[in-house]
Scaffold this active site. Structure first.
Site, PDB file in Angstrom:
ATOM      1  N   CYS A 121      35.912  24.704  46.393  1.00  0.00           N
ATOM      2  CA  CYS A 121      34.657  25.238  46.035  1.00  0.00           C
ATOM      3  C   CYS A 121      33.585  24.928  46.623  1.00  0.00           C
ATOM      4  O   CYS A 121      33.272  23.417  46.446  1.00  0.00           O
ATOM      5  CB  CYS A 121      34.445  25.331  44.462  1.00  0.00           C
ATOM      6  SG  CYS A 121      32.835  25.923  44.158  1.00  0.00           S
ATOM      7  N   GLU A 130      33.331  32.362  48.789  1.00  0.00           N
ATOM      8  CA  GLU A 130      34.355  31.879  49.739  1.00  0.00           C
ATOM      9  C   GLU A 130      34.514  32.613  50.928  1.00  0.00           C
ATOM     10  O   GLU A 130      33.885  33.690  50.828  1.00  0.00           O
ATOM     11  CB  GLU A 130      35.986  32.085  49.044  1.00  0.00           C
ATOM     12  CG  GLU A 130      36.117  30.914  47.769  1.00  0.00           C
ATOM     13  CD  GLU A 130      36.262  29.373  48.291  1.00  0.00           C
ATOM     14  OE1 GLU A 130      36.143  29.099  49.605  1.00  0.00           O
ATOM     15  OE2 GLU A 130      36.315  28.516  47.101  1.00  0.00           O
TER      16      GLU A 130
END
Length: 232
Positions: A2, A102
């Site tokens: 992340c 993402e």
């Protein structure tokens, strides 16, 4: 991993959600990146938001430059690795967010940015650990990292890891210093896919210099150069 997330809610919304006091000058963030100073909630100060730097320098590597800092730790081994074990046992935190990003790879050069949120687009919390360390100049700093796990069915379409989202009803237990290791480890699972959604966003998110509402807006799929693509 992340490496980018958002916290686009207002000061009032955050204070109501966590029953904690926020700085008067807090402004929503749309593109939070490593090394930045952002709000977290710790067991040491659960009634107020603390501001820590995203990126931990491990116990065995103090005074490392920013580029060498860690931003994530694998949840599966956080209770075993020397570099994280102490923080996991004694220094856990909630990292407020309302979405994370993402990039989906298409071929060798094309990447499409996606944003992931809860289905109701409400505020949630990542599982975090933090520590205090001394800088080269002798100053004390607080830093944190986000735990990651295997992806659920929503995230796996784009990436092979996802941040751990702590269910709201378990947030207090995550911060509780007396929670057992086994209970803590049981929280570190992929968040239920049926409670999440994803959508493509503008490649503006690629640059940490950009931090505006347009970053979290739904857009047609575009690659990192801003070119429209047929792939979603």
């Amino acid at each position: 991993m992340c490496g980018r997330y958002s916290l686009s809610k207002s000061k009032i919304e955050l204070e109501e959600r966590f029953q904690a006091e926020m700085l008067a000058d807090f402004k929503p963030r749309y593109n939070i990146a490593p090394t930045q100073l952002v709000p977290v909630i710790t067991s040491d100060s659960p009634k107020g938001f603390s501001f820590f730097y995203w990126g931990i320098t491990p116990d065995f590597g103090h005074n490392k430059p920013v580029s060498q800092k860690l931003i994530n730790a694998k949840a599966e081994s956080v209770n075993e690795k020397i570099s994280f074990k102490g923080s996991f046992q004694r220094r856990r935190c909630l990292v407020p967010a309302d979405g994370f990003f993402e990039w989906k790879k298409l071929g060798k050069k094309t990447k499409i940015p996606y944003r992931f949120t809860l289905r109701d687009e409400d505020i949630f919390s990542f599982a975090g650990i933090w520590e205090e360390y001394e800088t080269v100049s002798g100053e004390s700093q607080h830093t944190f990292l986000i735990l990651t796990t295997t992806p659920n069915e929503v995230v796996e379409e784009v990436h092979d890891r996802m941040p751990v989202i702590i269910p709201r009803d378990q947030e207090k237990k995550w911060l509780d210093k007396y929670s057992s290791e086994s209970d803590l480890m049981k929280m570190l699972n992929p968040y239920p896919a049926e409670l999440m959604l994803s959508y493509t966003v503008s490649p503006l998110v690629n640059s940490v210099q950009n931090d505006s509402p347009g970053i979290i807006r739904r857009t047609s799929p575009m690659d990192q150069f801003g070119n429209y693509t047929l792939f979603g």
